[in-house]
Design an enzyme around this catalytic site. Structure first.
Site, PDB file in Angstrom:
ATOM      1  N   CYS A 131       0.955  -1.169   0.006  1.00  0.00           N
ATOM      2  CA  CYS A 131       0.112   0.233   0.389  1.00  0.00           C
ATOM      3  C   CYS A 131       1.038   1.638  -0.032  1.00  0.00           C
ATOM      4  CB  CYS A 131      -1.200  -0.692   0.986  1.00  0.00           C
ATOM      5  SG  CYS A 131      -1.878  -1.221   1.340  1.00  0.00           S
ATOM      6  N   HIS A 265      -3.130   6.964   2.650  1.00  0.00           N
ATOM      7  CA  HIS A 265      -3.733   5.679   2.226  1.00  0.00           C
ATOM      8  C   HIS A 265      -5.211   4.886   2.296  1.00  0.00           C
ATOM      9  CE1 HIS A 265      -3.914   1.435   0.918  1.00  0.00           C
ATOM     10  NE2 HIS A 265      -3.689   1.304   2.412  1.00  0.00           N
ATOM     11  N   ASN A 295     -10.384  -0.096  -0.191  1.00  0.00           N
ATOM     12  CA  ASN A 295      -9.028   0.009  -0.379  1.00  0.00           C
ATOM     13  C   ASN A 295      -8.293  -0.278  -1.493  1.00  0.00           C
ATOM     14  OD1 ASN A 295      -6.107  -0.588   0.187  1.00  0.00           O
ATOM     15  ND2 ASN A 295      -6.417  -1.641   2.458  1.00  0.00           N
TER      16      ASN A 295
HETATM   17  O1  UT7 Z   1      -4.442  -1.581   3.127  1.00  0.00           O
HETATM   18  C1  UT7 Z   1      -2.889  -2.132   3.680  1.00  0.00           C
HETATM   19  C2  UT7 Z   1      -3.412  -1.410   5.310  1.00  0.00           C
HETATM   20  N1  UT7 Z   1      -4.473  -2.362   6.122  1.00  0.00           N
HETATM   21  C3  UT7 Z   1      -5.007  -1.417   7.094  1.00  0.00           C
HETATM   22  O2  UT7 Z   1      -4.751  -0.565   7.407  1.00  0.00           O
HETATM   23  C4  UT7 Z   1      -6.547  -2.472   7.645  1.00  0.00           C
HETATM   24  C5  UT7 Z   1      -6.050  -2.369   9.139  1.00  0.00           C
HETATM   25  N2  UT7 Z   1      -7.385  -2.855   9.908  1.00  0.00           N
HETATM   26  C6  UT7 Z   1      -8.472  -3.056   9.621  1.00  0.00           C
HETATM   27  O3  UT7 Z   1      -9.268  -1.074   9.082  1.00  0.00           O
HETATM   28  C7  UT7 Z   1      -9.585  -2.987  11.014  1.00  0.00           C
HETATM   29  O4  UT7 Z   1      -8.826  -3.379  11.695  1.00  0.00           O
HETATM   30  C8  UT7 Z   1     -10.340  -4.002  10.030  1.00  0.00           C
HETATM   31  C9  UT7 Z   1     -11.248  -3.794   9.036  1.00  0.00           C
HETATM   32  C10 UT7 Z   1      -9.900  -4.907   9.599  1.00  0.00           C
HETATM   33  C11 UT7 Z   1     -11.709  -5.138  11.374  1.00  0.00           C
HETATM   34  O5  UT7 Z   1     -11.853  -3.802  12.294  1.00  0.00           O
HETATM   35  P1  UT7 Z   1     -11.444  -4.106  14.027  1.00  0.00           P
HETATM   36  O6  UT7 Z   1     -12.639  -2.819  14.521  1.00  0.00           O
HETATM   37  O7  UT7 Z   1      -9.992  -3.853  14.485  1.00  0.00           O
HETATM   38  O8  UT7 Z   1     -12.755  -5.787  13.846  1.00  0.00           O
HETATM   39  P2  UT7 Z   1     -11.514  -6.303  14.340  1.00  0.00           P
HETATM   40  O9  UT7 Z   1     -10.645  -7.864  13.838  1.00  0.00           O
HETATM   41  O10 UT7 Z   1     -11.188  -6.698  16.195  1.00  0.00           O
HETATM   42  O11 UT7 Z   1     -13.407  -7.540  14.300  1.00  0.00           O
HETATM   43  C12 UT7 Z   1     -13.783  -7.725  15.202  1.00  0.00           C
HETATM   44  C13 UT7 Z   1     -14.601  -8.384  15.332  1.00  0.00           C
HETATM   45  C14 UT7 Z   1     -14.761 -10.113  14.761  1.00  0.00           C
HETATM   46  O12 UT7 Z   1     -15.759 -11.270  16.139  1.00  0.00           O
HETATM   47  P3  UT7 Z   1     -15.047 -11.386  17.264  1.00  0.00           P
HETATM   48  O13 UT7 Z   1     -14.376 -11.913  17.253  1.00  0.00           O
HETATM   49  O14 UT7 Z   1     -15.589 -10.337  18.161  1.00  0.00           O
HETATM   50  O15 UT7 Z   1     -16.512 -11.428  18.049  1.00  0.00           O
HETATM   51  C15 UT7 Z   1     -13.958 -10.212  13.742  1.00  0.00           C
HETATM   52  O16 UT7 Z   1     -15.140 -11.716  13.127  1.00  0.00           O
HETATM   53  O17 UT7 Z   1     -15.997  -8.417  13.992  1.00  0.00           O
HETATM   54  C16 UT7 Z   1     -15.338  -9.985  13.365  1.00  0.00           C
HETATM   55  N3  UT7 Z   1     -15.590  -9.556  11.839  1.00  0.00           N
HETATM   56  C17 UT7 Z   1     -16.827  -9.078  11.026  1.00  0.00           C
HETATM   57  N4  UT7 Z   1     -17.965  -9.075  11.707  1.00  0.00           N
HETATM   58  C18 UT7 Z   1     -18.947  -9.002  10.381  1.00  0.00           C
HETATM   59  C19 UT7 Z   1     -14.806  -9.262  11.187  1.00  0.00           C
HETATM   60  N5  UT7 Z   1     -14.796  -8.931   9.448  1.00  0.00           N
HETATM   61  C20 UT7 Z   1     -16.208  -8.429  10.035  1.00  0.00           C
HETATM   62  C21 UT7 Z   1     -17.351  -8.712   8.783  1.00  0.00           C
HETATM   63  N6  UT7 Z   1     -18.529  -7.635   8.965  1.00  0.00           N
HETATM   64  N7  UT7 Z   1     -16.850  -8.287   7.549  1.00  0.00           N
END
Ligand code: UT7
Length: 348
Positions: A131, A265, A295
């Site tokens: 990225c 980004h 993204n």
């Molecule tokens: O481009 C390169 C750089 N990339 C980035 O900078 C991306 C960085 N990361 C992010 O933007 C975020 O971490 C994400 C958008 C990927 C995830 O958001 P988050 O607030 O960090 O969520 P999380 O990974 O902590 O997940 C929270 C919950 C989990 O469930 P449990 O374990 O709490 O029951 C996930 O399984 O959300 C769940 N989850 C979803 N639920 C519904 C993860 N993806 C989804 C989804 N829909 N699509």
């Protein structure tokens, strides 16, 4: 934790050095997006997710996907041609393509794009910094220009993440989209609008596994989809883009609240707001342009620049900071006063 880091700045010459030093100046901006748009409800129809979760956690409402008949080279070629149109010039001295989703591993796609543009014979190569690829490529191009190797470089960033993301993995499938953006950089002086005034680049290979696609040796039989440790990447992205952006702001002798536009980004609206907050600038000056494209990895900054121009959020004379973070881990920033130019955009 080991990090490799360097900063560089293009300064006006001190007396006795024989005239002002050159700078790389943005002379044109072009983009190309696939026409097919998939909104959150379309993904929720076959994934355990919903529009509310995706919007509130990421700011993304829809993303584009290249048609099976559209190659990465098609997207890159169209964005590159549009950037040349925007710059009003038919030729450049070199072409760099930033991508991590090439159509084929060998050869690099840049020479073919140069050939399609009728620029055959110029130096052309691909650059892989995930990225951060667009800003890494801009820094290399600036080095070629200020080092006297060439007068102008076409910097293209193109991605087709829809082809490496597991469509059944809700944690990544909702985030990424396809697209391409390009700029023409030409030799000019640091006092001109559009001059890239400072660079900060860095990497941390200790975090290599946080964003990766397994290779054939690692996973000889299984599927080789893109994988990301989202939460860990989120925290590093906020921390590293803040530090890197502040470095170029300092190199330019600007105060953070004098920055008119921060174009980071485009991974997640919450990351963008957190970076603006930590830098100490008003949140509305941070450009968030991922709502309809998601993204797009290396392509995200030129696409966000074009969107911000179209929306009137970016205007000539704006003190602008670009910052990126991605797999590698890598990060990069640059700063410029936004020039007068008209972006050329198309769809394929
Ligand atoms: O481009 C390169 C750089 N990339 C980035 O900078 C991306 C960085 N990361 C992010 O933007 C975020 O971490 C994400 C958008 C990927 C995830 O958001 P988050 O607030 O960090 O969520 P999380 O990974 O902590 O997940 C929270 C919950 C989990 O469930 P449990 O374990 O709490 O029951 C996930 O399984 O959300 C769940 N989850 C979803 N639920 C519904 C993860 N993806 C989804 C989804 N829909 N699509």
């Amino acid at each position: 934790m080991h990090t490799s880091q360097f900063t560089s700045q293009f300064h006006a010459a001190t007396p006795g050095e024989g005239g002002p030093r050159p700078a790389a100046v943005i002379a044109g901006l072009g983009t190309c997006l696939p026409t097919a748009e998939f909104d959150n409800d379309a993904l929720a129809a076959h994934l355990d997710t919903d529009d509310e979760w995706i919007r509130t956690r990421t700011g993304i409402a829809a993303r584009r996907r290249a048609a099976p008949t559209t190659s990465l080279r098609d997207l890159a070629h169209r964005a590159a041609a549009n950037a040349l149109d925007s710059a009003g010039q038919g030729t450049v001295g070199a072409l760099i393509l930033a991508t991590t989703t090439p159509d084929r591993p060998v050869p690099a796609a840049a020479p073919e794009i140069a050939h399609r543009l009728g620029l055959g014979g110029i130096p052309a190569f691909d650059l892989s910094a995930v990225c951060s690829g667009f800003l890494y490529a801009a820094a290399v191009a600036a080095g070629l220009i200020t080092g006297g190797i060439t007068d102008s470089v076409l910097v293209v960033a193109a991605e087709t993440y829809s082809r490496i993301v597991d469509p059944g993995d809700r944690s990544t499938a909702v985030l990424f989209g396809d697209g391409a953006g390009a700029v023409v950089l030409r030799r000019g002086s640091p006092g001109e609008p559009g001059a890239l005034l400072a660079f900060d680049l860095g990497s941390d290979g200790a975090g290599a596994d946080l964003i990766h696609v397994p290779g054939a040796r690692e996973r000889p039989d299984g599927p080789r989809w893109f994988a990301m440790s989202g939460r860990k990447v989120y925290l590093r992205a906020v921390e590293q883009m803040t530090v890197s952006a502040l470095r170029v702001i300092k190199d330019c002798a600007w105060d953070p609240d004098e920055v008119d536009a921060l174009v980071p980004h485009q991974a997640n609206a919450r990351i963008i707001q957190a970076v603006a907050d930590r830098i100490g600038m008003p949140p509305e000056r941070a450009v968030c342009a991922l709502s309809r494209v998601g993204n797009t990895a290396a392509a995200s900054i030129p696409l966000a620049l074009a969107q911000a121009l179209a929306d009137g959020r970016l205007k000539p004379g704006a003190r602008t900071v670009l910052t990126a973070f991605g797999g590698g881990l890598t990060w990069a920033s640059t700063a410029l006063v936004w020039p007068q130019l008209t972006t050329v955009d198309s769809e394929i």
